[in-house]
Write a protein that holds these residues in place. Structure first.
Motif, PDB file in Angstrom:
ATOM      1  N   UNK A  74      87.284  69.185  13.469  1.00 27.97           N
ATOM      2  CA  UNK A  74      86.787  70.549  13.254  1.00 27.97           C
ATOM      3  C   UNK A  74      85.414  70.531  12.597  1.00 27.97           C
ATOM      4  N   UNK A  75      85.220  69.616  11.653  1.00 36.03           N
ATOM      5  CA  UNK A  75      83.902  69.483  11.011  1.00 36.03           C
ATOM      6  C   UNK A  75      82.868  69.014  12.031  1.00 36.03           C
ATOM      7  N   UNK A  76      83.213  67.987  12.803  1.00 39.49           N
ATOM      8  CA  UNK A  76      82.310  67.479  13.827  1.00 39.49           C
ATOM      9  C   UNK A  76      81.992  68.554  14.861  1.00 39.49           C
ATOM     10  N   UNK A  77      82.991  69.356  15.198  1.00 40.71           N
ATOM     11  CA  UNK A  77      82.806  70.432  16.151  1.00 40.71           C
ATOM     12  C   UNK A  77      81.766  71.435  15.660  1.00 40.71           C
ATOM     13  N   UNK A  78      81.820  71.776  14.385  1.00 42.84           N
ATOM     14  CA  UNK A  78      80.842  72.726  13.829  1.00 42.84           C
ATOM     15  C   UNK A  78      79.438  72.148  13.839  1.00 42.84           C
ATOM     16  N   UNK A  79      79.319  70.853  13.556  1.00 41.88           N
ATOM     17  CA  UNK A  79      78.006  70.208  13.579  1.00 41.88           C
ATOM     18  C   UNK A  79      77.432  70.231  14.998  1.00 41.88           C
ATOM     19  N   UNK A  80      78.263  69.962  15.989  1.00 39.28           N
ATOM     20  CA  UNK A  80      77.812  69.969  17.381  1.00 39.28           C
ATOM     21  C   UNK A  80      77.423  71.382  17.808  1.00 39.28           C
TER      22      UNK A  80
END
Length: 95
Positions: A74-80
């Motif tokens: 979820x964190x990586x998704x927000x960064x992307x």
């Protein structure tokens, strides 16, 4: 609605989002082939990154039951998503 139904609904909506994003990218790519403007190509790259970022966490939850990986996805998704929005904004401001 219990948690399993909500998770299943999120996963189905992620699939629909991915399909609609792919359709939108295909339409914009056809427009790019006609006008050959680099702004549209940057916009397509940003839109692709945005769609992948939006749906990434939901697809990880489909394939992995580990809660630690789901939380970090979820964190990586927000960064992307932020990167995709930045690329789209750069493409538009570049003109």
């Amino acid at each position: 609605m219990n948690g399993l139904q909500i998770e299943t609904m999120q996963q189905m909506l992620a699939i629909v989002t991915l399909l609609l994003g792919t359709l939108l990218i295909a339409f914009i790519f056809n427009a790019y082939r006609i006008v050959r403007q680099p702004t549209l190509l940057l916009f397509i790259y940003g839109l692709f990154t945005l769609v992948v970022g939006i749906t990434f966490a939901d697809f990880v939850s489909i394939f992995t039951p580990d809660s630690f990986i789901i939380a970090w996805s979820a964190v990586f998704s927000r960064v992307v998503v932020i990167l995709g929005l930045c690329v789209m904004t750069y493409g538009i401001l570049r003109g």
